[in-house]
Design a protein around this motif. Sequence first.
Motif, PDB file in Angstrom:
ATOM      1  N   UNK A   1      34.401  23.787  33.843  1.00 17.04           N
ATOM      2  CA  UNK A   1      34.897  23.683  35.404  1.00 17.04           C
ATOM      3  C   UNK A   1      35.148  24.951  36.223  1.00 17.04           C
ATOM      4  N   UNK A   2      34.510  25.128  37.370  1.00 12.97           N
ATOM      5  CA  UNK A   2      34.293  26.337  38.033  1.00 12.97           C
ATOM      6  C   UNK A   2      35.437  26.507  39.236  1.00 12.97           C
ATOM      7  N   UNK A   3      35.874  25.368  39.577  1.00 12.57           N
ATOM      8  CA  UNK A   3      36.659  25.384  40.839  1.00 12.57           C
ATOM      9  C   UNK A   3      38.087  25.918  40.531  1.00 12.57           C
TER      10      UNK A   3
ATOM     11  N   UNK B   1      39.057  42.578  33.162  1.00 16.81           N
ATOM     12  CA  UNK B   1      39.294  41.089  33.255  1.00 16.81           C
ATOM     13  C   UNK B   1      37.789  40.164  32.953  1.00 16.81           C
ATOM     14  N   UNK B   2      36.897  40.772  33.294  1.00 14.81           N
ATOM     15  CA  UNK B   2      35.607  40.173  33.119  1.00 14.81           C
ATOM     16  C   UNK B   2      35.368  39.976  31.445  1.00 14.81           C
TER      17      UNK B   2
ATOM     18  N   UNK C   1      36.755  31.399  34.111  1.00 16.50           N
ATOM     19  CA  UNK C   1      36.409  30.875  32.861  1.00 16.50           C
ATOM     20  C   UNK C   1      34.726  30.924  32.531  1.00 16.50           C
ATOM     21  N   UNK C   2      34.004  31.745  33.441  1.00 14.44           N
ATOM     22  CA  UNK C   2      32.877  31.867  33.278  1.00 14.44           C
ATOM     23  C   UNK C   2      32.573  33.235  34.105  1.00 14.44           C
ATOM     24  N   UNK C   3      31.089  33.824  33.818  1.00 16.42           N
ATOM     25  CA  UNK C   3      31.061  35.387  34.450  1.00 16.42           C
ATOM     26  C   UNK C   3      30.522  34.879  35.615  1.00 16.42           C
ATOM     27  N   UNK C   4      30.854  35.502  36.770  1.00 12.10           N
ATOM     28  CA  UNK C   4      30.387  35.267  38.187  1.00 12.10           C
ATOM     29  C   UNK C   4      29.980  36.877  38.465  1.00 12.10           C
TER      30      UNK C   4
END
Length: 278
Positions: free
Chosen positions: A170-172, A145-146, A190-193
């Motif tokens: 947008x991260x939320x 998924x990442x 939409x970003x890697x955490x």
Amino acid sequence: MVEIKTPEQIASMRAAGLVVAEMHRRCAEAAVPGTTTAELDRIAAAVIAEHGAKPNFLGYGGFPGNICTSVNDVVVHGIPSEDTVLASGDIISIDAGAIIDGWHADAALTVFVGDGHAPEVHELSRVTEHSLWAGIAAMRVGGRLVDISRAVERDIRKQPPPPSGRWGIVEEYGGHGIGSAMHMEPHVLNYVERRRGKGPRLVPGMCLAIEPMVTLGDPATHVLSDDWTVKSDDGGWSAHWEHSVALTERGPLVLTAPDGGRARLAELGIEAAPDPLG
């Protein structure tokens, strides 16, 4: 648990996806100066009825519309209203969904109303849509998924920045699994955490709604008192693009694209899966 679909279930989702594509086509044509967002909602309701489908937005958590209509600095979840009249120079995200035989599809696009848009607004939409397709192209059997999150983020970060300084991811809010319900596991960032790890493995039968949201400037957002409308904190405009995608043994099938994603994926050197509806 991540729901895995059979080919027959994916075919039903494809049927729902084609209804969503028609909703987008008709609403985008009608999104001209002087049109209210409530009028767009009525058009979407008519398309759903014409195809014997059901709405998946209407009544969801109490949402009062068939579609979300998010204008300018509204990032997502804008409520259709007779009071919101489109003007030349606006942009509007139309987020739409439909259900066929109990199976869901969901997609969004950003539409330019009239003319007079600044170059950076055109670029905002292009960057967001381009990152969506980068994410779809990363949806491959055996991946994680990442990989999708990384592809979306990298594609946005590599674009030349706007005069406002940066593209805000947008991260939320993000994408999601979709199938027998509109929102399911897994959540698609939409970003890697880093702390989330790699996420589940991508396997045939997995269906995801991938949906980057990008702002001009700071990506921080807040929710209005209606408990739905999400705006950027600094008033920066936002673009939103989304497709529902099924992963098959033969690659991705973009359920909500009229051609199944064939043309755009071909530009990226990827063959779309065959369309189960021909």
